[in-house]
Design a protein around this motif. Structure first.
Motif, PDB file in Angstrom:
ATOM      1  N   SER A  69      -6.965  47.235 -89.639  1.00 13.67           N
ATOM      2  CA  SER A  69      -7.316  48.267 -90.221  1.00 13.67           C
ATOM      3  C   SER A  69      -8.128  47.821 -91.828  1.00 13.67           C
ATOM      4  CB  SER A  69      -5.887  48.993 -90.554  1.00 13.67           C
ATOM      5  OG  SER A  69      -5.173  48.074 -91.146  1.00 13.67           O
ATOM      6  N   ALA A  70      -8.619  46.830 -92.524  1.00 15.20           N
ATOM      7  CA  ALA A  70      -8.976  46.225 -93.491  1.00 15.20           C
ATOM      8  C   ALA A  70      -9.826  46.428 -93.425  1.00 15.20           C
ATOM      9  CB  ALA A  70      -8.703  45.078 -93.777  1.00 15.20           C
ATOM     10  N   ASP A  71     -10.715  46.820 -94.322  1.00 17.73           N
ATOM     11  CA  ASP A  71     -12.286  46.833 -94.442  1.00 17.73           C
ATOM     12  C   ASP A  71     -12.730  45.957 -94.990  1.00 17.73           C
ATOM     13  OD1 ASP A  71     -11.744  49.932 -95.226  1.00 17.73           O
ATOM     14  OD2 ASP A  71     -10.881  49.794 -96.254  1.00 17.73           O
ATOM     15  N   PHE A  72     -12.340  44.530 -95.737  1.00 19.26           N
ATOM     16  CA  PHE A  72     -12.432  43.531 -96.233  1.00 19.26           C
ATOM     17  C   PHE A  72     -11.211  42.426 -96.168  1.00 19.26           C
ATOM     18  CE2 PHE A  72     -12.432  45.449-100.108  1.00 19.26           C
ATOM     19  CZ  PHE A  72     -12.772  44.185-101.196  1.00 19.26           C
ATOM     20  N   TYR A  73     -11.825  41.205 -95.998  1.00 18.63           N
ATOM     21  CA  TYR A  73     -10.808  40.277 -96.291  1.00 18.63           C
ATOM     22  C   TYR A  73     -11.611  39.053 -96.899  1.00 18.63           C
ATOM     23  CZ  TYR A  73     -10.439  42.271 -91.517  1.00 18.63           C
ATOM     24  OH  TYR A  73     -10.812  43.661 -90.724  1.00 18.63           O
ATOM     25  N   ILE A  74     -10.155  38.109 -97.202  1.00 23.24           N
ATOM     26  CA  ILE A  74      -9.920  37.038 -97.744  1.00 23.24           C
ATOM     27  C   ILE A  74      -8.849  36.169 -96.893  1.00 23.24           C
ATOM     28  CG2 ILE A  74      -9.284  35.330-100.204  1.00 23.24           C
ATOM     29  CD1 ILE A  74     -11.396  37.042-100.358  1.00 23.24           C
ATOM     30  N   ILE A  75     -10.087  35.004 -95.944  1.00 19.51           N
ATOM     31  CA  ILE A  75      -8.741  34.762 -95.417  1.00 19.51           C
ATOM     32  C   ILE A  75      -8.582  32.876 -95.561  1.00 19.51           C
ATOM     33  CG2 ILE A  75      -8.866  33.941 -92.676  1.00 19.51           C
ATOM     34  CD1 ILE A  75     -11.398  36.248 -92.449  1.00 19.51           C
ATOM     35  N   GLY A  76      -7.607  32.848 -95.332  1.00 12.05           N
ATOM     36  CA  GLY A  76      -6.895  31.198 -95.885  1.00 12.05           C
ATOM     37  C   GLY A  76      -6.474  30.504 -94.842  1.00 12.05           C
ATOM     38  N   THR A  77      -6.662  29.195 -95.452  1.00 10.48           N
ATOM     39  CA  THR A  77      -6.226  28.139 -94.592  1.00 10.48           C
ATOM     40  C   THR A  77      -5.639  26.755 -94.652  1.00 10.48           C
ATOM     41  OG1 THR A  77      -6.238  26.875 -91.949  1.00 10.48           O
ATOM     42  CG2 THR A  77      -8.571  27.720 -92.973  1.00 10.48           C
TER      43      THR A  77
END
Length: 185
Positions: A69-77
């Protein structure tokens, strides 16, 4: 616009801290932005077994729905053994590729060596390419030395890269939304 931050680990605190910092900076740039943090520690997610994502239940379905459902992302690992976490890889496997198509992604990672930043270049960016996502040109990699004993980010260069990444993803998302790139898919 909904910006989802994903902390793709079930251990440690540094990844979440990095993701939260980028979300905070993005919110400063656009106070109207809806931001949400998906901390994988808070969910009991099944291993992907190749079935249709819509058939999962419980926490697994909840996580798939949040990501989709999100429009854009910050993805962390965090980087373990020279790679992204199994938790994050499993999440990528669970979400239907179409759910991430033509969406902006920004990446943050943390690790114990200074060379682990290459995981963003060699693993995360190709995964985003598979999804046909738009990747922010910058990213943030933080070494354990960039945090103090209270797990606060104290390195000014890393903090500046966080501000830059927030600016890039917000700018890219607004530009894509204004151009309605989805009309061409």
């Amino acid at each position: 616009m909904k910006l989802l931050g994903i902390s793709g680990t079930i251990v440690g605190a540094k990844t979440r801290i990095l993701v939260e910092k980028v979300l905070e900076e993005a919110k400063k740039l656009d106070p109207e932005l809806e931001v949400e943090l998906l901390d994988m520690k808070q969910y009991d997610v099944q291993f992907c077994d190749g079935r249709d994502p819509s058939t999962y239940t419980g926490d697994t379905k909840t996580v798939i729905d949040i990501v989709s459902s999100a429009d854009f992302y910050i993805i962390g690992t965090p980087i373990f053994q020279g790679s992204i976490t199994g938790v994050l890889k499993n999440l990528f496997d669970l979400v239907h590729p179409q759910a991430l198509r033509h969406k902006v992604m920004g990446f943050v990672a943390n690790g114990g060596t200074y060379q682990h930043y290459l995981v963003i270049e060699n693993q995360l960016k190709p995964i985003a390419g598979y999804f046909r996502a738009y990747v922010a040109p910058g990213y943030v990699y933080a070494h354990a030395d960039h945090f103090n004993r209270q797990n606060e980010l104290v390195d000014e260069d890393v903090l500046q890269r966080i501000r830059n990444l927030a600016e890039e993803v917000v700018h890219m998302q607004k530009a894509l939304k204004a151009g309605d790139i989805h009309a061409y898919s």
